[in-house]
Design a protein around this motif. Structure first.
Motif, PDB file in Angstrom:
ATOM      1  N   THR A 110       0.827  -1.096   0.110  1.00  0.00           N
ATOM      2  CA  THR A 110      -0.095  -0.189  -0.124  1.00  0.00           C
ATOM      3  C   THR A 110       1.007   1.032   0.010  1.00  0.00           C
ATOM      4  OG1 THR A 110      -1.855  -1.245   1.053  1.00  0.00           O
ATOM      5  CG2 THR A 110      -1.826   1.292   1.318  1.00  0.00           C
ATOM      6  N   TYR A 111       0.377   2.197  -0.681  1.00  0.00           N
ATOM      7  CA  TYR A 111       1.423   3.483  -0.942  1.00  0.00           C
ATOM      8  C   TYR A 111       0.435   4.599  -1.313  1.00  0.00           C
ATOM      9  CZ  TYR A 111       0.638   2.938  -6.172  1.00  0.00           C
ATOM     10  OH  TYR A 111      -0.076   2.712  -7.312  1.00  0.00           O
ATOM     11  N   GLU A 112       1.291   5.679  -1.243  1.00  0.00           N
ATOM     12  CA  GLU A 112       0.474   7.163  -1.692  1.00  0.00           C
ATOM     13  C   GLU A 112       1.374   7.842  -2.377  1.00  0.00           C
ATOM     14  OE1 GLU A 112      -2.377  10.130   0.653  1.00  0.00           O
ATOM     15  OE2 GLU A 112      -0.900   9.248   1.650  1.00  0.00           O
ATOM     16  N   ARG A 113       1.004   8.501  -3.330  1.00  0.00           N
ATOM     17  CA  ARG A 113       1.624   9.430  -4.164  1.00  0.00           C
ATOM     18  C   ARG A 113       1.321  10.742  -3.990  1.00  0.00           C
ATOM     19  NH1 ARG A 113       3.337   6.599 -10.007  1.00  0.00           N
ATOM     20  NH2 ARG A 113       5.070   8.086  -9.957  1.00  0.00           N
ATOM     21  N   LEU A 114       2.279  11.716  -3.670  1.00  0.00           N
ATOM     22  CA  LEU A 114       2.001  13.071  -3.534  1.00  0.00           C
ATOM     23  C   LEU A 114       2.627  13.893  -4.548  1.00  0.00           C
ATOM     24  CD1 LEU A 114       2.079  12.784   0.393  1.00  0.00           C
ATOM     25  CD2 LEU A 114      -0.092  12.927  -0.955  1.00  0.00           C
ATOM     26  N   GLY A 115       1.913  15.000  -4.711  1.00  0.00           N
ATOM     27  CA  GLY A 115       2.875  16.145  -5.881  1.00  0.00           C
ATOM     28  C   GLY A 115       2.640  15.889  -7.299  1.00  0.00           C
ATOM     29  N   ASP A 116       3.511  16.634  -8.005  1.00  0.00           N
ATOM     30  CA  ASP A 116       3.423  16.323  -9.475  1.00  0.00           C
ATOM     31  C   ASP A 116       4.220  15.168  -9.742  1.00  0.00           C
ATOM     32  OD1 ASP A 116       3.902  16.707 -12.239  1.00  0.00           O
ATOM     33  OD2 ASP A 116       4.939  18.933 -12.080  1.00  0.00           O
ATOM     34  N   PRO A 117       3.666  14.231 -10.451  1.00  0.00           N
ATOM     35  CA  PRO A 117       4.026  13.114 -11.025  1.00  0.00           C
ATOM     36  C   PRO A 117       5.296  13.152 -11.896  1.00  0.00           C
ATOM     37  CG  PRO A 117       2.030  13.345 -12.067  1.00  0.00           C
ATOM     38  CD  PRO A 117       2.066  14.635 -11.133  1.00  0.00           C
ATOM     39  N   GLN A 118       5.527  14.241 -12.401  1.00  0.00           N
ATOM     40  CA  GLN A 118       6.648  14.934 -13.168  1.00  0.00           C
ATOM     41  C   GLN A 118       8.046  14.985 -12.650  1.00  0.00           C
ATOM     42  OE1 GLN A 118       6.469  13.692 -16.465  1.00  0.00           O
ATOM     43  NE2 GLN A 118       4.543  13.241 -16.093  1.00  0.00           N
TER      44      GLN A 118
ATOM     45  N   VAL B 139      10.768   5.546   3.183  1.00  0.00           N
ATOM     46  CA  VAL B 139      11.037   4.300   3.834  1.00  0.00           C
ATOM     47  C   VAL B 139      10.704   4.462   5.237  1.00  0.00           C
ATOM     48  CG1 VAL B 139      11.933   2.138   3.808  1.00  0.00           C
ATOM     49  CG2 VAL B 139      12.329   3.917   1.757  1.00  0.00           C
ATOM     50  N   MET B 140       9.765   3.917   5.977  1.00  0.00           N
ATOM     51  CA  MET B 140       9.712   4.076   7.375  1.00  0.00           C
ATOM     52  C   MET B 140      10.274   3.013   8.116  1.00  0.00           C
ATOM     53  SD  MET B 140       8.577   5.902   9.880  1.00  0.00           S
ATOM     54  CE  MET B 140       8.417   7.644   9.701  1.00  0.00           C
ATOM     55  N   GLY B 141      10.025   3.200   9.559  1.00  0.00           N
ATOM     56  CA  GLY B 141      11.004   2.246  10.367  1.00  0.00           C
ATOM     57  C   GLY B 141       9.997   1.174  10.935  1.00  0.00           C
ATOM     58  N   ALA B 142      10.745   0.400  11.767  1.00  0.00           N
ATOM     59  CA  ALA B 142      10.107  -0.816  12.427  1.00  0.00           C
ATOM     60  C   ALA B 142       8.818  -0.468  13.035  1.00  0.00           C
ATOM     61  CB  ALA B 142      11.001  -1.398  13.391  1.00  0.00           C
ATOM     62  N   GLY B 143       7.552  -1.076  12.600  1.00  0.00           N
ATOM     63  CA  GLY B 143       6.322  -1.117  13.004  1.00  0.00           C
ATOM     64  C   GLY B 143       5.470   0.247  12.587  1.00  0.00           C
ATOM     65  N   ALA B 144       6.334   1.012  12.067  1.00  0.00           N
ATOM     66  CA  ALA B 144       5.636   2.439  11.338  1.00  0.00           C
ATOM     67  C   ALA B 144       5.091   2.190  10.206  1.00  0.00           C
ATOM     68  CB  ALA B 144       6.684   3.467  11.563  1.00  0.00           C
ATOM     69  N   GLN B 145       4.155   3.025   9.786  1.00  0.00           N
ATOM     70  CA  GLN B 145       3.262   2.814   8.776  1.00  0.00           C
ATOM     71  C   GLN B 145       3.732   4.316   7.981  1.00  0.00           C
ATOM     72  OE1 GLN B 145      -0.930   1.908   9.829  1.00  0.00           O
ATOM     73  NE2 GLN B 145      -0.155   1.205  11.617  1.00  0.00           N
ATOM     74  N   LEU B 146       2.915   4.232   6.581  1.00  0.00           N
ATOM     75  CA  LEU B 146       3.276   5.374   5.887  1.00  0.00           C
ATOM     76  C   LEU B 146       2.862   6.573   6.302  1.00  0.00           C
ATOM     77  CD1 LEU B 146       0.266   6.218   4.204  1.00  0.00           C
ATOM     78  CD2 LEU B 146       0.808   4.163   2.976  1.00  0.00           C
TER      79      LEU B 146
ATOM     80  N   ARG C 154       5.085   7.442  -0.150  1.00  0.00           N
ATOM     81  CA  ARG C 154       5.245   6.955   1.027  1.00  0.00           C
ATOM     82  C   ARG C 154       4.395   5.712   0.909  1.00  0.00           C
ATOM     83  NH1 ARG C 154       1.592  10.576   5.439  1.00  0.00           N
ATOM     84  NH2 ARG C 154      -0.474  10.603   4.031  1.00  0.00           N
ATOM     85  N   PHE C 155       5.098   4.578   1.612  1.00  0.00           N
ATOM     86  CA  PHE C 155       4.194   3.469   1.448  1.00  0.00           C
ATOM     87  C   PHE C 155       4.446   2.495   2.915  1.00  0.00           C
ATOM     88  CE2 PHE C 155       8.556   2.487   0.640  1.00  0.00           C
ATOM     89  CZ  PHE C 155       9.134   1.269   1.144  1.00  0.00           C
TER      90      PHE C 155
ATOM     91  N   LEU D 114      15.615   8.047  -2.175  1.00  0.00           N
ATOM     92  CA  LEU D 114      15.373   7.240  -1.151  1.00  0.00           C
ATOM     93  C   LEU D 114      15.850   8.106   0.030  1.00  0.00           C
ATOM     94  CD1 LEU D 114      14.926   5.190  -3.338  1.00  0.00           C
ATOM     95  CD2 LEU D 114      15.726   3.421  -1.398  1.00  0.00           C
ATOM     96  N   VAL D 115      14.560   8.197   0.983  1.00  0.00           N
ATOM     97  CA  VAL D 115      14.836   8.849   2.260  1.00  0.00           C
ATOM     98  C   VAL D 115      14.280   7.655   3.371  1.00  0.00           C
ATOM     99  CG1 VAL D 115      14.014  10.740   3.794  1.00  0.00           C
ATOM    100  CG2 VAL D 115      14.395  11.117   1.227  1.00  0.00           C
ATOM    101  N   GLY D 116      15.149   7.376   4.184  1.00  0.00           N
ATOM    102  CA  GLY D 116      14.805   6.159   5.256  1.00  0.00           C
ATOM    103  C   GLY D 116      15.154   6.697   6.628  1.00  0.00           C
ATOM    104  N   ALA D 117      13.997   6.419   7.170  1.00  0.00           N
ATOM    105  CA  ALA D 117      14.041   6.531   8.915  1.00  0.00           C
ATOM    106  C   ALA D 117      14.350   5.365   9.700  1.00  0.00           C
ATOM    107  CB  ALA D 117      12.761   7.639   9.128  1.00  0.00           C
ATOM    108  N   SER D 118      15.283   5.489  10.529  1.00  0.00           N
ATOM    109  CA  SER D 118      15.443   4.299  11.626  1.00  0.00           C
ATOM    110  C   SER D 118      15.661   3.142  10.836  1.00  0.00           C
ATOM    111  CB  SER D 118      14.143   4.124  12.586  1.00  0.00           C
ATOM    112  OG  SER D 118      14.329   3.350  13.613  1.00  0.00           O
ATOM    113  N   LEU D 119      14.744   1.950  10.803  1.00  0.00           N
ATOM    114  CA  LEU D 119      14.955   0.877  10.006  1.00  0.00           C
ATOM    115  C   LEU D 119      14.789   1.140   8.575  1.00  0.00           C
ATOM    116  CD1 LEU D 119      14.727  -2.333  10.235  1.00  0.00           C
ATOM    117  CD2 LEU D 119      12.294  -2.162   9.726  1.00  0.00           C
ATOM    118  N   GLY D 120      14.106   2.221   8.249  1.00  0.00           N
ATOM    119  CA  GLY D 120      13.839   2.614   6.878  1.00  0.00           C
ATOM    120  C   GLY D 120      15.099   3.233   6.332  1.00  0.00           C
TER     121      GLY D 120
END
Length: 299
Positions: A18-26, A33-40, A60-61, A116-122
């Protein structure tokens, strides 16, 4: 803003994401990328809006075993104490598998590569993508994360002892437990209000609650070992952001990450803990978007 969508047969594991796209697709794609147990939804809407306002397309996904993506309910029971003691044999998968999921999502979205932007486990997952799938990543931002090396990036023992133990059973008790945990590991220089934390915890619980999934993700990180030497092979531009007051992942983890990746920029923020404080959204987004656009202009 399209709202949440679902991709099917993603990556080698053929999972649903499951994901979500935000902003101009161009606009340049920035995959969060989120961390352990965290959601989009743990990537705050306001932070995402800051990135969009700075000319980024934000995706975000939910990782596997989190949110509304595939959960591995039939996997063997993960044994976190054993993993922490040096026996990760109960791992059902590794960070390499989660990195392959991430690349599989890029495939599903028709993207040859992304920032790619990852937080913690992400952050660990994003690092693994940079190591194992270098052609698919344009830049790496590793936030509040570490290399997997022993002796760096560990949690504060007292904070960890106050957060661990059998999970509460009742919905309200789980939510209150999460609020207390957020207050404990949040940013002392940028405190969050309890009402805001409770709203976020309630939303997360009602969207998806799977404590075993969190443990599977945690064991996967331990089973994946030390990335330090492999990070030396990373050639994409990298930004490492860490809070000086992080009790879940000591700032030594960020310093080690920046030292391992050639040419990485390290930003240590005083008063920041293991979360994304509202007051820092503009600064964090400006740093990430600045890296993105420097690369896009030069490409």
């Amino acid at each position: 803003m399209m709202g949440e969508e679902k991709a099917f047969e993603v990556g080698p594991a053929k999972i649903e994401v499951t994901y979500e796209r935000l902003g101009d697709p161009q606009a340049p794609p920035v995959l969060l990328v989120m961390g352990a147990g965290a959601q989009l939804i743990h990537w705050p809407e306001g932070f995402c809006a800051e990135l969009v306002a700075r000319g980024c397309q934000v995706i975000r996904f939910d990782n596997r075993d989190a949110g509304l993506s595939t959960h591995f309910h039939d996997a063997p029971e993960p044994d976190l104490p054993a993993a922490l003691a040096g026996d990760p044999s109960s791992a059902s998968y590794t960070l390499s598998d989660m990195a392959a999921d991430t690349v599989g999502l890029l495939d599903a979205l028709g993207l040859d590569s992304a920032h790619l932007v990852g937080a913690s486990l992400g952050g660990m997952i994003a690092q693994t993508v940079a190591i194992e799938h270098p052609a698919r990543i344009r830049s790496l931002t590793s936030m509040m994360s570490t290399t997997g090396a022993p002796g760096v990036g560990g949690p504060d023992r007292e904070a960890l002892s106050r957060m661990t133990g059998p999970p509460p059973a009742a919905r309200e008790d789980v939510i209150e437990h999460w609020v207390k945990a957020f207050l404990l590991v949040g940013s002392p220089g940028y405190p969050s209000g309890e009402d805001e934390l409770r709203e976020r915890a309630t939303r997360a619980y009602d969207r998806a609650y799977d404590p075993a999934g969190v443990t599977r993700q945690s064991v996967a990180a331990i089973a994946s070992g030390d990335r330090t030497e492999r990070l030396r092979s990373v050639r994409v531009p990298a930004l490492v952001i860490h809070g000086a007051a992080d009790l879940m992942c000591d700032v030594s983890g960020g310093r080690a990450t920046a030292e391992a990746i050639p040419g990485a920029e390290l930003v240590v923020i005083d008063g920041m803990g293991h979360h994304l404080p509202r007051a820092l959204w503009p600064e964090l987004a400006a740093r990430i978007a600045g890296l993105v656009h420097r690369i896009e202009v030069g490409s």
